[in-house]
Scaffold this active site. Sequence first.
Site, mmCIF file in Angstrom:
data_model
loop_
_atom_site.group_PDB
_atom_site.id
_atom_site.type_symbol
_atom_site.label_atom_id
_atom_site.label_comp_id
_atom_site.label_asym_id
_atom_site.label_seq_id
_atom_site.Cartn_x
_atom_site.Cartn_y
_atom_site.Cartn_z
ATOM 1 N N THR A 103 -5.463 2.645 -7.584
ATOM 2 C CA THR A 103 -6.735 2.337 -6.906
ATOM 3 C C THR A 103 -7.659 3.717 -7.287
ATOM 4 O O THR A 103 -7.303 4.619 -7.145
ATOM 5 C CB THR A 103 -6.709 2.367 -5.519
ATOM 6 N N LYS A 136 -7.465 -0.884 -10.042
ATOM 7 C CA LYS A 136 -8.060 -1.737 -8.996
ATOM 8 C C LYS A 136 -9.346 -0.858 -8.741
ATOM 9 O O LYS A 136 -9.198 0.150 -8.330
ATOM 10 C CB LYS A 136 -7.286 -2.047 -7.841
ATOM 11 N N TYR A 159 -1.978 5.543 -4.679
ATOM 12 C CA TYR A 159 -2.689 6.691 -4.459
ATOM 13 C C TYR A 159 -2.157 8.020 -5.009
ATOM 14 O O TYR A 159 -0.980 8.091 -4.787
ATOM 15 C CB TYR A 159 -3.244 6.886 -2.799
ATOM 16 N N HIS A 201 -13.006 -2.344 -2.749
ATOM 17 C CA HIS A 201 -12.222 -2.010 -1.611
ATOM 18 C C HIS A 201 -12.654 -2.580 -0.227
ATOM 19 O O HIS A 201 -12.759 -1.988 0.854
ATOM 20 C CB HIS A 201 -12.342 -0.342 -1.629
ATOM 21 N N SER A 234 0.766 -1.198 -0.099
ATOM 22 C CA SER A 234 0.082 0.120 -0.067
ATOM 23 C C SER A 234 0.806 1.240 0.061
ATOM 24 O O SER A 234 1.887 1.248 0.556
ATOM 25 C CB SER A 234 -0.908 -0.048 1.270
HETATM 26 C C1 HOC Z 1 -9.144 8.491 -0.084
HETATM 27 C C2 HOC Z 1 -8.248 7.866 0.589
HETATM 28 O O1 HOC Z 1 -7.230 1.394 1.820
HETATM 29 C C3 HOC Z 1 -8.624 1.792 3.504
HETATM 30 C C4 HOC Z 1 -7.282 1.969 3.079
HETATM 31 C C5 HOC Z 1 -6.939 3.565 2.882
HETATM 32 C C6 HOC Z 1 -7.784 4.289 2.053
HETATM 33 C C7 HOC Z 1 -7.472 5.691 1.629
HETATM 34 C C8 HOC Z 1 -8.418 6.304 0.712
HETATM 35 O O2 HOC Z 1 -8.760 2.355 4.783
HETATM 36 O O3 HOC Z 1 -9.324 1.323 3.105
#
Ligand code: HOC
Length: 396
Positions: free
Chosen positions: A159, A259, A133, A283, A108
């Site tokens: 993502t 993703k 990200y 997610h 990540s």
């Molecule tokens: C908009 C940012 O994948 C989660 C992680 C971090 C998500 C960050 C999203 O907590 O699901």
Amino acid sequence: EESVPVNLDDFERIADKRLTKAVHGYYSSGANDEVSLRENRVAFERIRLRPRFLIDVDNIQLQTSILGYNVSMPLIVSPTAMQKMAHPDGETGVAIACKEMGIPMTLSTLATTSVTDVSANCGGEGLRFFQLYTFRDRGITYDLVKRAEAAGFKALVLTVDTPTLGRRNADIRNQFSLPTGLSLANFEAPKAKSTLGSEGTNLSDAREAVRIAAKQGMADHSDSRSALSAYTTKFFDASLTWDSIKWLKSITNLPIVVKGVMTAEDAILAKEQGVAAVWVSNHGARQLDGVDATIDVLEEVVDALRGTSIEVYLDGGIRRGTDILKALALGARAVAFGRPALWGLTYNGKEGVSQVLQMMKDELSLAMKLSGATNVSSVPRDLIRMPYDAPYKSKL
Ligand code: HOC
């Protein structure tokens, strides 16, 4: 007393007991009313297997390839943030377990171990993808991509389901923030400045701000949202579009995996951007509640990409070898899971993750033998019956 885990549910129960309330809440939550979280599991249970017998299953084939790399089975570990909250082995434990098992791990952006350290801790071996990200400041994104490349990561997993953070009740109640002593390691000052290209050397104040905020453990939270929500709203790029993939492709030759795709329409847009793979995901049901289970939209995405070389992966609710088989029958090249790796990590660090992965391999092998499926690359569609399939009519 804890008994030895014999399935992933056991690992989950043990992890639930050991983690702090806030960390357990963060890892286990889905968004809002968790309708999609439940559905991700229930949808698998609705699918029935149609086994075939008297097929030679003495030597079944679990190995396949993902993005051209040989893997021991069609399983990827999904990116999950902040893995050192589960165990000090953290991301390194997951990476080494995956390396030993011969499957890819996805690190990540919000990891507690940096791309550089994960790679070094694995002796540079193993197949690793980097989950990306994108930040409002493209210099930050550029820097991340360059460091992932330099550390030998083999694909970027972009993502797309996170323009902003989903609402998770537990995180708000617990005022979740990164525990003291941990940091979002990818925002520490880069160890090897030489990995930065010309665009990367002129990093703006924003990057420094991300670094400081990460160090402070995302301390800025209020009653109505978690610290993670405050942090991501401030720094993450909510203006990203399909067209932005062109920019990403202009700065890297790494294959791009998109993703978070849940529809045929978005699969086609991803195809138009020349991506290498589409990863069907909601997610872990942590973003938009009320969406379908991923397994229920898999076939739609596979159909949209039929005839292309784009690989399709799926995560969301994979807990059994039979779940893997069902997804393969619907056209996935590979499946992925995130939470089970965290449960293994919580249970016994790297060793616990290895146990979880081995359990999945054994279960997949068993499911194949009992259903007459001999090769993970050619699991026939008629090995399963989807709830929407027409009643059986003899084709014989
Ligand atoms: C908009 C940012 O994948 C989660 C992680 C971090 C998500 C960050 C999203 O907590 O699901």
